[in-house]
Design a protein around this motif. Structure first.
Motif, mmCIF file in Angstrom:
data_model
loop_
_atom_site.group_PDB
_atom_site.id
_atom_site.type_symbol
_atom_site.label_atom_id
_atom_site.label_comp_id
_atom_site.label_asym_id
_atom_site.label_seq_id
_atom_site.Cartn_x
_atom_site.Cartn_y
_atom_site.Cartn_z
ATOM 1 N N HIS A 109 0.824 -1.211 0.000
ATOM 2 C CA HIS A 109 0.000 0.000 0.000
ATOM 3 C C HIS A 109 0.853 1.253 0.000
ATOM 4 O O HIS A 109 2.073 1.210 0.180
ATOM 5 C CB HIS A 109 -0.887 0.027 1.256
ATOM 6 C CG HIS A 109 -2.049 -0.903 1.186
ATOM 7 N ND1 HIS A 109 -3.334 -0.485 0.904
ATOM 8 C CD2 HIS A 109 -2.132 -2.239 1.368
ATOM 9 C CE1 HIS A 109 -4.149 -1.520 0.908
ATOM 10 N NE2 HIS A 109 -3.450 -2.603 1.190
ATOM 11 N N GLU A 110 0.154 2.376 -0.191
ATOM 12 C CA GLU A 110 0.782 3.690 -0.018
ATOM 13 C C GLU A 110 -0.171 4.522 0.837
ATOM 14 O O GLU A 110 -1.371 4.238 0.892
ATOM 15 C CB GLU A 110 0.988 4.380 -1.371
ATOM 16 C CG GLU A 110 1.894 3.612 -2.320
ATOM 17 C CD GLU A 110 2.400 4.458 -3.460
ATOM 18 O OE1 GLU A 110 3.381 5.197 -3.262
ATOM 19 O OE2 GLU A 110 1.819 4.363 -4.554
ATOM 20 N N ALA A 111 0.383 5.540 1.479
ATOM 21 C CA ALA A 111 -0.459 6.349 2.367
ATOM 22 C C ALA A 111 -0.125 7.826 2.228
ATOM 23 O O ALA A 111 1.016 8.183 1.916
ATOM 24 C CB ALA A 111 -0.257 5.920 3.812
ATOM 25 N N GLU A 112 -1.136 8.649 2.501
ATOM 26 C CA GLU A 112 -0.877 10.092 2.517
ATOM 27 C C GLU A 112 -0.025 10.429 3.729
ATOM 28 O O GLU A 112 -0.082 9.747 4.748
ATOM 29 C CB GLU A 112 -2.195 10.889 2.538
ATOM 30 C CG GLU A 112 -3.154 10.523 3.652
ATOM 31 C CD GLU A 112 -4.179 9.491 3.232
ATOM 32 O OE1 GLU A 112 -3.765 8.391 2.791
ATOM 33 O OE2 GLU A 112 -5.388 9.752 3.352
ATOM 34 N N LEU A 113 0.755 11.488 3.629
ATOM 35 C CA LEU A 113 1.668 11.841 4.706
ATOM 36 C C LEU A 113 0.941 12.383 5.929
ATOM 37 O O LEU A 113 1.523 12.459 7.008
ATOM 38 C CB LEU A 113 2.692 12.880 4.202
ATOM 39 C CG LEU A 113 3.835 12.291 3.366
ATOM 40 C CD1 LEU A 113 3.376 11.717 2.029
ATOM 41 C CD2 LEU A 113 4.921 13.331 3.131
ATOM 42 N N GLN A 114 -0.349 12.704 5.752
ATOM 43 C CA GLN A 114 -1.145 13.144 6.900
ATOM 44 C C GLN A 114 -1.661 11.964 7.713
ATOM 45 O O GLN A 114 -2.324 12.159 8.733
ATOM 46 C CB GLN A 114 -2.363 13.936 6.419
ATOM 47 C CG GLN A 114 -2.023 15.313 5.909
ATOM 48 C CD GLN A 114 -3.237 15.958 5.268
ATOM 49 O OE1 GLN A 114 -3.528 15.759 4.094
ATOM 50 N NE2 GLN A 114 -3.961 16.733 6.050
ATOM 51 N N TYR A 115 -1.392 10.755 7.237
ATOM 52 C CA TYR A 115 -1.914 9.560 7.898
ATOM 53 C C TYR A 115 -0.833 8.974 8.792
ATOM 54 O O TYR A 115 0.308 8.799 8.354
ATOM 55 C CB TYR A 115 -2.344 8.562 6.816
ATOM 56 C CG TYR A 115 -3.059 7.329 7.292
ATOM 57 C CD1 TYR A 115 -2.618 6.071 6.914
ATOM 58 C CD2 TYR A 115 -4.200 7.423 8.099
ATOM 59 C CE1 TYR A 115 -3.283 4.925 7.315
ATOM 60 C CE2 TYR A 115 -4.861 6.282 8.510
ATOM 61 C CZ TYR A 115 -4.409 5.034 8.123
ATOM 62 O OH TYR A 115 -5.069 3.912 8.519
ATOM 63 N N ALA A 173 2.534 -3.399 4.050
ATOM 64 C CA ALA A 173 3.598 -2.394 4.019
ATOM 65 C C ALA A 173 3.061 -1.101 3.431
ATOM 66 O O ALA A 173 2.321 -1.115 2.442
ATOM 67 C CB ALA A 173 4.775 -2.897 3.187
ATOM 68 N N GLU A 174 3.425 0.011 4.061
ATOM 69 C CA GLU A 174 2.992 1.341 3.609
ATOM 70 C C GLU A 174 4.205 2.167 3.206
ATOM 71 O O GLU A 174 5.247 2.135 3.878
ATOM 72 C CB GLU A 174 2.274 2.080 4.746
ATOM 73 C CG GLU A 174 0.955 1.490 5.171
ATOM 74 C CD GLU A 174 -0.215 1.963 4.326
ATOM 75 O OE1 GLU A 174 0.026 2.571 3.264
ATOM 76 O OE2 GLU A 174 -1.378 1.722 4.708
ATOM 77 N N THR A 175 4.031 2.937 2.147
ATOM 78 C CA THR A 175 5.080 3.857 1.727
ATOM 79 C C THR A 175 4.400 5.204 1.425
ATOM 80 O O THR A 175 3.201 5.224 1.144
ATOM 81 C CB THR A 175 5.839 3.264 0.512
ATOM 82 O OG1 THR A 175 7.026 3.999 0.283
ATOM 83 C CG2 THR A 175 5.015 3.263 -0.744
ATOM 84 N N PRO A 176 5.103 6.340 1.518
ATOM 85 C CA PRO A 176 4.425 7.639 1.400
ATOM 86 C C PRO A 176 4.032 7.993 -0.039
ATOM 87 O O PRO A 176 4.803 7.794 -0.974
ATOM 88 C CB PRO A 176 5.462 8.634 1.916
ATOM 89 C CG PRO A 176 6.503 7.817 2.604
ATOM 90 C CD PRO A 176 6.504 6.487 1.941
ATOM 91 N N GLU A 177 2.833 8.564 -0.172
ATOM 92 C CA GLU A 177 2.351 9.002 -1.483
ATOM 93 C C GLU A 177 1.657 10.358 -1.332
ATOM 94 O O GLU A 177 0.468 10.423 -0.983
ATOM 95 C CB GLU A 177 1.362 7.983 -2.068
ATOM 96 C CG GLU A 177 0.909 8.356 -3.485
ATOM 97 C CD GLU A 177 -0.215 7.474 -4.013
ATOM 98 O OE1 GLU A 177 -0.596 6.509 -3.319
ATOM 99 O OE2 GLU A 177 -0.720 7.762 -5.114
ATOM 100 N N PRO A 178 2.374 11.438 -1.577
ATOM 101 C CA PRO A 178 1.792 12.777 -1.409
ATOM 102 C C PRO A 178 0.563 13.034 -2.281
ATOM 103 O O PRO A 178 -0.259 13.881 -1.957
ATOM 104 C CB PRO A 178 2.949 13.704 -1.807
ATOM 105 C CG PRO A 178 4.177 12.902 -1.588
ATOM 106 C CD PRO A 178 3.803 11.488 -1.913
ATOM 107 N N PHE A 179 0.415 12.297 -3.358
ATOM 108 C CA PHE A 179 -0.747 12.419 -4.258
ATOM 109 C C PHE A 179 -2.056 12.257 -3.491
ATOM 110 O O PHE A 179 -3.085 12.820 -3.860
ATOM 111 C CB PHE A 179 -0.626 11.336 -5.334
ATOM 112 C CG PHE A 179 -1.732 11.304 -6.355
ATOM 113 C CD1 PHE A 179 -2.849 10.493 -6.167
ATOM 114 C CD2 PHE A 179 -1.657 12.054 -7.515
ATOM 115 C CE1 PHE A 179 -3.862 10.438 -7.116
ATOM 116 C CE2 PHE A 179 -2.673 12.004 -8.479
ATOM 117 C CZ PHE A 179 -3.779 11.184 -8.268
#
Lengths: 205, 50, 386
Positions: free
Chosen positions: C215-221, C279-285
């Motif tokens: 997965h990817e996550a927003e940096l606000q998460y 697994a999560e990685t950052p996605e500013p989108f």
């Protein structure tokens, strides 16, 4: 120059004797280095003050080093009394998610840690405090207004016999100052995997 | 497709029809534009495009 | 109707039809965009998901499942990409696996489009680009841009409140179309629930040992740059996180909350013997504070507004003018996956998983994601479509 045959023979003989006797003068081979003196003993009661994943991290190395331990993340005085533990390791640093999942508040955690430390001292169990997650588990990097990491550190570390701290968590000198103020030895390590060596030395493995 | 889904498509068709009728009846161009804009997503759903 | 009124109607309706036609054509095209997969030397078989649950046959979510059988038996790892297709790094990793990985010991099972329906729609009102392209050594490869949720054309309407099966927990209505909130699935449920059910059947019948959901996550998460683990995977995930942090990049560990239901890291571990990880990685989108939602922003992760949010202490991950490029995000996931396989092997020497041909973090950054995607025009007979 030595001309006489007798003198030369004497010198050669002396050299041979010295050569033959030299092992007697050689330094004794050092014996195998003794295991570092253990400062802590098993079985270990491993718990958290704040429900961060740090306690599991410590447990990983205890398991790999085959040190007898029980991980009781919400362990109480009753759990501590259940077995003749020799050491209690309380890992500081809080997680709102962890506390939420365990159904506890930071006040519950502080009270629990306080009770465990008091009971450990009564029973002669060595108290070791730890902070193993670096600045990620300090108030500076928590949500605004959340001071629970620092509260868990204050509840445990000043009362411990020694502290184990990942170096980057001491960026502001918090643990160095604490150690000096309360006369507590602080063992720092740089990289997460080096905790293996710290625990190995601590338990004389 | 479940019964509920078919009912929802029927609802969409009904609302679309109402919007078309009102579009044809209206006299002001601002209202016409509004009806068309509101109608668009309904038609996209009815035509199974979005 | 007067002539003037008629003209007015004609103009407005014509504009409306033009809008309908252009937007409709764009939606139609992006829903049907073909995504080729050039089968790598390690792929031994490709089967549809309906193999393990027949009612899924012919539906939008009857996705391909890629098997990479090792030369000798060992552990089986399932890698899920595309659970949330608006998080492209996970999907791209599974593409790299399908096109490059070779398994020496054990078995890899790879899913590129876990929620395939969600790859055919973008976030309603989100202004997402309909697709994105990765530059390759031979040109470029284009992928569908997706959403977090199953396409409403495939599953509609949503209930007022979604009650998770079997826990009964109430979740947001829209999460009935979120495959990462419907695990373990339900045989007679919605399309999304049936998808999760089919995957659970596969996990059980194929005796999966480790499952990794990318997965990817927003940096606000707050759950970002981390491995979320079921309690059975705690030791392994902790060691993986420490090893990667010490040698490649910083990544944390989070424990799957036992009372939050529907997520893969909770339910797969609870309902099967597999160790479940995410697994999560950052996605500013994905950040709500983002600026223009463009292909460039998606692939570079550069956004001055998200940087500004960071300066105001609103983020859980760092971001600067360098952004979070797709190669960094993909590389984090490939290294995480490989480290999981290695660390598993240290604790299970009798059941190894040995994978080669997959680049690690630094290699992906150095060579670019596209370097590991192959030209379908030169792979006749070994191309399938997602």
């Amino acid at each position: 120059m030595i001309r006489s045959f007798g003198a030369r023979a004497l010198i050669v003989l002396a050299l041979l004797v010295v050569a033959g006797a030299s092992p007697l003068f050689a330094q004794a081979k050092p014996a195998a280095a003794p295991a570092a003196a253990a400062k802590a003993q098993a079985p270990v009661f491993l718990t958290s003050c704040g429900q961060s994943p740090g306690a599991v991290t410590v447990g990983v190395f205890l398991r790999r080093l085959q040190i007898d331990y029980d991980l009781k993340e919400t362990g109480t005085v009753k759990d501590l009394a259940a077995k003749p533990y020799k050491t209690i390791i309380i890992v500081t640093g809080s997680s709102l998610k962890g506390m939420g999942g365990a159904g506890v508040s930071i006040d519950d955690e502080l009270a629990r840690a306080g009770a465990l430390i008091a009971e450990a001292k009564k029973r002669g169990i060595e108290v070791i405090g730890a902070h193993v997650e670096g600045m990620e588990r300090r108030a500076k990097n928590a949500a605004p207004g959340d001071n629970s990491d620092e509260m868990s550190i204050d509840a445990v570390c000043p009362k411990a016999k020694m502290l184990i701290v990942r170096k980057d968590g001491d960026e502001d000198g918090r643990f160095t100052t604490l150690g000096k103020k309360f006369g507590i030895p602080v063992v720092f390590y740089a990289k997460s995997l080096e905790l293996n060596g710290v625990i190995k030395d601590l338990f004389g493995k | 497709m479940s019964v509920v889904t078919l009912l929802y498509y029927a609802l969409v068709a009904f609302i679309s029809a109402l919007l078309v009728v009102n579009l044809l009846k209206s006299r002001k161009w601002e209202r016409d534009v509004l009806y068309v804009l509101v109608l668009l997503p309904f038609l996209l759903r009815l035509l199974r495009l979005k | 109707m007067s002539g003037r009124l008629l003209a007015q109607k004609f103009v407005v309706i014509s504009l409306g039809i033009a809008l309908l036609a252009t937007s409709g054509a764009s939606f139609y095209k992006s829903r049907r965009l073909k995504e080729p997969v050039v089968l790598g030397p390690g792929v031994t078989t490709v089967r549809p998901l309906s193999t393990w649950f027949a009612p899924l046959r012919g539906t939008a979510n009857d996705c391909n499942v890629y098997f990479l059988d090792g030369r000798t038996p060992g552990a089986t790892m399932l890698v899920l990409g595309g659970s949330h297709p608006e998080e492209p790094a996970g999907r791209l990793v599974t593409w790299i696996l399908a096109e490059n990985a070779i398994v020496q010991k054990g078995r890899l099972i790879v899913v590129l489009s876990t929620n395939r329906s969600a790859t055919t729609v973008t976030r309603l009102g989100g202004a997402y680009p309909p697709d994105f392209s990765i530059p390759t050594d031979f040109g470029s490869r284009t992928f569908r841009m997706g959403d977090r949720f199953t396409n409403p054309l495939d599953q509609w309407p949503d209930p007022e409140v979604y009650f998770h099966y079997p826990s009964g927990q109430q979740l947001a209505y829209v999460d009935i179309r979120n495959v990462n909130r419907v695990w373990p699935g339900r045989a007679n449920g919605t399309l999304t629930e049936q998808t999760a059910y089919a995957l659970m059947e596969m996990i059980k019948r194929e005796k999966v040992d480790i499952e990794l959901d990318l997965h990817e996550a927003e940096l606000q998460y707050p759950v970002i740059s981390t491995i979320v683990t079921h309690q059975r995977g705690q030791d392994m995930a902790t060691l993986v996180s420490m090893t990667l942090t010490d040698s490649e990049f910083k990544i944390g560990t989070e424990f799957s909350p036992r009372t939050l239901h529907g997520l893969s890291h909770r339910e797969i571990g609870d309902f099967s013997p597999a160790v479940s990880l995410l697994a999560e990685t950052p996605e500013p989108f994905l950040d709500a504070t983002r600026g223009i939602t463009s292909r460039e922003q998606l692939l570079t992760g550069r956004d001055e507004f998200v940087v500004k949010a960071g300066q105001h202490g609103l983020l859980f991950e760092k971001i600067d003018e360098k952004g979070w490029p797709i190669a960094v995000r993909v590389g984090r996931h490939t290294s995480t996956l490989l480290q999981i396989a290695e660390t598993w092997g240290e604790d299970h020497p009798d059941k190894l998983l040995v994978i080669s041909g997959v680049p690690r973090y630094k290699e992906v950054i150095a060579n670019g994601v596209g370097h590991y995607l192959h030209d379908p025009a030169k792979a006749a007979g070994r191309v399938v479509y997602e």
